[in-house]
Write a protein that holds these residues in place. Sequence first.
Motif, short mmCIF file in Angstrom:
data_model
loop_
_atom_site.label_atom_id
_atom_site.label_comp_id
_atom_site.label_asym_id
_atom_site.label_seq_id
_atom_site.Cartn_x
_atom_site.Cartn_y
_atom_site.Cartn_z
N ASP A 1 5.48 23.70 -12.53
CA ASP A 1 6.91 23.39 -12.40
C ASP A 1 7.10 22.22 -11.44
N ALA A 2 7.82 21.20 -11.89
CA ALA A 2 8.03 19.99 -11.09
C ALA A 2 8.70 20.28 -9.75
N SER A 3 9.52 21.33 -9.69
CA SER A 3 10.22 21.66 -8.44
C SER A 3 9.26 22.17 -7.36
N ARG A 4 8.04 22.53 -7.73
CA ARG A 4 7.05 23.02 -6.77
C ARG A 4 6.22 21.90 -6.17
N LEU A 5 6.38 20.68 -6.69
CA LEU A 5 5.55 19.57 -6.28
C LEU A 5 6.37 18.44 -5.67
N SER A 6 5.90 17.93 -4.56
CA SER A 6 6.52 16.75 -3.96
C SER A 6 5.44 15.70 -3.75
N THR A 7 5.86 14.48 -3.50
CA THR A 7 4.91 13.40 -3.24
C THR A 7 5.21 12.76 -1.90
N LEU A 8 4.18 12.17 -1.34
CA LEU A 8 4.29 11.50 -0.05
C LEU A 8 3.24 10.39 -0.04
N SER A 9 3.64 9.19 0.36
CA SER A 9 2.69 8.10 0.43
C SER A 9 2.41 7.73 1.87
N TYR A 10 1.13 7.65 2.20
CA TYR A 10 0.71 7.17 3.51
C TYR A 10 0.20 5.74 3.44
N GLY A 11 0.10 5.19 2.24
CA GLY A 11 -0.44 3.84 2.12
C GLY A 11 -1.81 3.77 2.74
N ASN B 1 0.81 -1.22 0.00
CA ASN B 1 0.00 0.00 0.00
C ASN B 1 0.85 1.27 0.00
N ILE B 2 2.01 1.24 0.63
CA ILE B 2 2.92 2.40 0.56
C ILE B 2 3.36 2.59 -0.90
N ALA B 3 3.72 1.50 -1.58
CA ALA B 3 4.13 1.59 -2.98
C ALA B 3 2.97 2.06 -3.87
N LEU B 4 1.78 1.54 -3.62
CA LEU B 4 0.60 1.94 -4.40
C LEU B 4 0.28 3.41 -4.16
N GLY B 5 0.34 3.85 -2.92
CA GLY B 5 0.11 5.27 -2.62
C GLY B 5 1.13 6.16 -3.32
N GLU B 6 2.37 5.70 -3.39
CA GLU B 6 3.41 6.48 -4.09
C GLU B 6 3.12 6.55 -5.58
#
Length: 181
Positions: free
Chosen positions: A145-155, A124-129
Amino acid sequence: MSDIAHPAPVKLGIKMGTMLLLSGALAISGCKSKPPKELPPEPGAATSTDNGQYGNGVATPGSQADFVQIMQGADTIYFDTDRSDIDSADQAALAKQAQWLARYPNKRATVEGHADERGTREYNIALGERRASAARNYLVSLGVDASRLSTLSYGKERPVALGSDEQAWAQNRRAVTVTID
């Protein structure tokens, strides 16, 4: 003879013990808590004076509250079981997010990926990512702009709906965009 030689120290020890017990009770009773003049904020409520809203409930332009208010639910996109592809409803929501981000070019955002309770924590962590990355990549394709965006997975760790049925699972399979300063 030893019983007669020690009666005074025993009585003294009992009296001292009683006095210590009474003084401790008095000390504790003097520490009664008084109700606060102002209650603390509810859990999750903003603790600073700038909570992103003016006094009349209108969100401060460019704040997270403004983003949520303007998105009207489009800050979250939903996925099918074990999927991370962006469908036409997701595209419309992400286009709305991209427009808001274009209006506030100094704002950054985190795309949070979530999964339902089924499957292992690792899966689920991988799927959330994958879900967060799919949303982020679509925003980038729209000109953010890609530098303005980050990702985080909570699964599966932060469900919005509790329950073990399709209705709850469908609400938990999501990606949520959250603006940050």
